[in-house]
Design an enzyme around this catalytic site. Sequence first.
Site, PDB file in Angstrom:
ATOM      1  N   GLU A   1       0.815  -1.203   0.000  1.00 61.97           N
ATOM      2  CA  GLU A   1       0.000   0.000   0.000  1.00 61.97           C
ATOM      3  C   GLU A   1       0.855   1.261   0.000  1.00 61.97           C
ATOM      4  OE1 GLU A   1      -4.056  -1.536   2.014  1.00 61.97           O
ATOM      5  OE2 GLU A   1      -2.599  -0.805   3.465  1.00 61.97           O
TER       6      GLU A   1
ATOM      7  N   CYS B   1       3.544   8.387   1.432  1.00 62.41           N
ATOM      8  CA  CYS B   1       4.118   7.384   2.328  1.00 62.41           C
ATOM      9  C   CYS B   1       4.158   6.071   1.541  1.00 62.41           C
ATOM     10  CB  CYS B   1       3.214   7.278   3.555  1.00 62.41           C
ATOM     11  SG  CYS B   1       3.716   5.983   4.692  1.00 62.41           S
TER      12      CYS B   1
ATOM     13  N   CYS C   1       2.152  -3.157  15.553  1.00 56.49           N
ATOM     14  CA  CYS C   1       2.040  -2.794  14.133  1.00 56.49           C
ATOM     15  C   CYS C   1       1.223  -3.826  13.356  1.00 56.49           C
ATOM     16  CB  CYS C   1       3.441  -2.677  13.530  1.00 56.49           C
ATOM     17  SG  CYS C   1       3.427  -2.231  11.790  1.00 56.49           S
TER      18      CYS C   1
ATOM     19  N   CYS D   1      -0.671   5.388  10.288  1.00 54.78           N
ATOM     20  CA  CYS D   1       0.562   4.658  10.624  1.00 54.78           C
ATOM     21  C   CYS D   1       0.251   3.312  11.240  1.00 54.78           C
ATOM     22  CB  CYS D   1       1.383   5.412  11.659  1.00 54.78           C
ATOM     23  SG  CYS D   1       1.732   7.089  11.246  1.00 54.78           S
TER      24      CYS D   1
ATOM     25  N   CYS E   1       6.534  -7.752   6.771  1.00 57.54           N
ATOM     26  CA  CYS E   1       7.726  -7.318   7.506  1.00 57.54           C
ATOM     27  C   CYS E   1       8.176  -8.452   8.407  1.00 57.54           C
ATOM     28  CB  CYS E   1       7.367  -6.092   8.354  1.00 57.54           C
ATOM     29  SG  CYS E   1       8.790  -5.261   9.077  1.00 57.54           S
TER      30      CYS E   1
ATOM     31  N   CYS F   1       7.101  -6.009  15.293  1.00 50.02           N
ATOM     32  CA  CYS F   1       6.820  -5.010  16.335  1.00 50.02           C
ATOM     33  C   CYS F   1       5.390  -5.264  16.821  1.00 50.02           C
ATOM     34  CB  CYS F   1       6.966  -3.598  15.791  1.00 50.02           C
ATOM     35  SG  CYS F   1       8.651  -3.266  15.209  1.00 50.02           S
TER      36      CYS F   1
HETATM   37  N1  SAH Z   1       9.763  -0.271   9.592  1.00 48.07           N
HETATM   38  C1  SAH Z   1       9.947   1.142   9.610  1.00 48.07           C
HETATM   39  C2  SAH Z   1       8.941   1.941   8.786  1.00 48.07           C
HETATM   40  C3  SAH Z   1       7.469   1.568   8.891  1.00 48.07           C
HETATM   41  S1  SAH Z   1       6.491   2.067  10.214  1.00 48.07           S
HETATM   42  C4  SAH Z   1       9.987   1.636  11.023  1.00 48.07           C
HETATM   43  O1  SAH Z   1       9.767   0.844  11.924  1.00 48.07           O
HETATM   44  O2  SAH Z   1      10.283   2.792  11.244  1.00 48.07           O
HETATM   45  C5  SAH Z   1       6.265   3.780  10.246  1.00 48.07           C
HETATM   46  C6  SAH Z   1       5.972   4.293  11.662  1.00 48.07           C
HETATM   47  O3  SAH Z   1       4.654   3.922  12.133  1.00 48.07           O
HETATM   48  C7  SAH Z   1       6.936   3.687  12.656  1.00 48.07           C
HETATM   49  O4  SAH Z   1       7.402   4.628  13.554  1.00 48.07           O
HETATM   50  C8  SAH Z   1       6.069   2.662  13.323  1.00 48.07           C
HETATM   51  O5  SAH Z   1       6.590   2.287  14.542  1.00 48.07           O
HETATM   52  C9  SAH Z   1       4.752   3.380  13.419  1.00 48.07           C
HETATM   53  N2  SAH Z   1       3.628   2.499  13.731  1.00 48.07           N
HETATM   54  C10 SAH Z   1       3.542   1.175  13.514  1.00 48.07           C
HETATM   55  N3  SAH Z   1       2.358   0.694  13.957  1.00 48.07           N
HETATM   56  C11 SAH Z   1       1.674   1.738  14.438  1.00 48.07           C
HETATM   57  C12 SAH Z   1       0.366   1.880  14.994  1.00 48.07           C
HETATM   58  N4  SAH Z   1      -0.444   0.845  15.113  1.00 48.07           N
HETATM   59  N5  SAH Z   1      -0.024   3.116  15.373  1.00 48.07           N
HETATM   60  C13 SAH Z   1       0.796   4.178  15.211  1.00 48.07           C
HETATM   61  N6  SAH Z   1       2.029   4.099  14.689  1.00 48.07           N
HETATM   62  C14 SAH Z   1       2.469   2.903  14.297  1.00 48.07           C
END
Ligand code: SAH
Length: 374
Positions: free
Chosen positions: A98, A111, A125, A348, A118, A122
């Site tokens: 996406e 974005c 996420c 995000c 991935c 995390c």
């Molecule tokens: N893998 C990379 C880029 C993708 S995530 C990274 O970790 O930076 C982009 C941002 O969104 C990151 O800071 C991530 O931690 C955040 N993010 C992931 N899941 C989220 C959620 N459920 N709510 C808000 N931010 C989130």
Amino acid sequence: MLSPPPVERLNLLGLTRQGLEAYVAELGSKPFRARQLLSWIYKRGEDRIEQMTDLAKEFRTQLAEHAEVRPPQIITAQQSVDGTRKWKLEADAGQAFEMVFIPEPERGTLCISSQVGCVLDCSFCATAQQGFNRNLTTAEIVGQVWLARRELAAAEVPAVGGRVVSNVVLMGMGEPLANFRNVVPALRIFLDDFGFDLSRRRVTLSTSGLVPQIYRLAEEVNVALAVSLHAPDDALRSELVPINRKHPIAELLEACWHYLDEQNGRSVTFEYVMLAGVNDSLAQARDLAQLLQGHPAKINLIPFNTFPGTRYRRSPPAVVRSFRDELLHRGLIATIRRTRGEDIDAACGQLAGRVIDRTTVRLGSKVIGLSVQS
Ligand code: SAH
């Protein structure tokens, strides 16, 4: 006799200026042809080789036989009530990635994704839930910007300062530094004067903290760095961002300051997702301030975006504001990210490559024990 299977044409979208120069040389042409091609593809958004009228006719014919400009295919396009747009793009049968466009008065940010799924897992996420499918190719990474510009122009979205897409952030699906090999050439194309010609401050790579690759990136290409920190101490960060067990906070911060030194960068942005009762206390704000005080850092607090099956909750807005104020009082630069596109799951951490239904894809694509590839 059977005819040979059709040969896939080379996708010009994946080639940097250097790569294109080598390719046109192979076809017996001069290097300036590569710059002409770049301008047609990126400045004018042209994908029909026969329309590239200042290229010699024979060269166009020869090129069209072997190569093409092949952007990703759009599966669906959605628009939020706040103007945010999200496109789901086809990776392989049943798999998608996406990209999201976020219009603001002073900029238009795209974005983009770097991987389908991935490996990093995390805990907060949505992308992590689907497991890892594959790296996007350079053409697919660059193709997102190319395609968004075409779609936004067709929708007559107004330009800001001469550009509809003024900023590109690698904050979509995937860990960009885990796909180093394909991401770096894409960054070069974003920055190239003959390519998208974006300034290095308007291209941001966000990483969960792959330390060795931060050092490598510092040598390769000059873009803004954002780091997903999310916790002020190793115990909590290892729980939220498991790669922290391999590369703890002190090591990560050292890599960040090295990156800025090497690149003459102004600051690193630290992303911090606000999870109710997990990482949002004032004591944690003080610890965070202590960690970053005196360093060229900006903190971006992200309201947590929920998704089905998550165990986390969003910190109340008043808690987020107090957390920010605590940081400001201690002399740090801290902002709260405005959540956009929530109604279309474009915020995000909400991007996921489900095309069928979430359960099927999640179970079907979960890859266990895959190492991070660079
Ligand atoms: N893998 C990379 C880029 C993708 S995530 C990274 O970790 O930076 C982009 C941002 O969104 C990151 O800071 C991530 O931690 C955040 N993010 C992931 N899941 C989220 C959620 N459920 N709510 C808000 N931010 C989130």
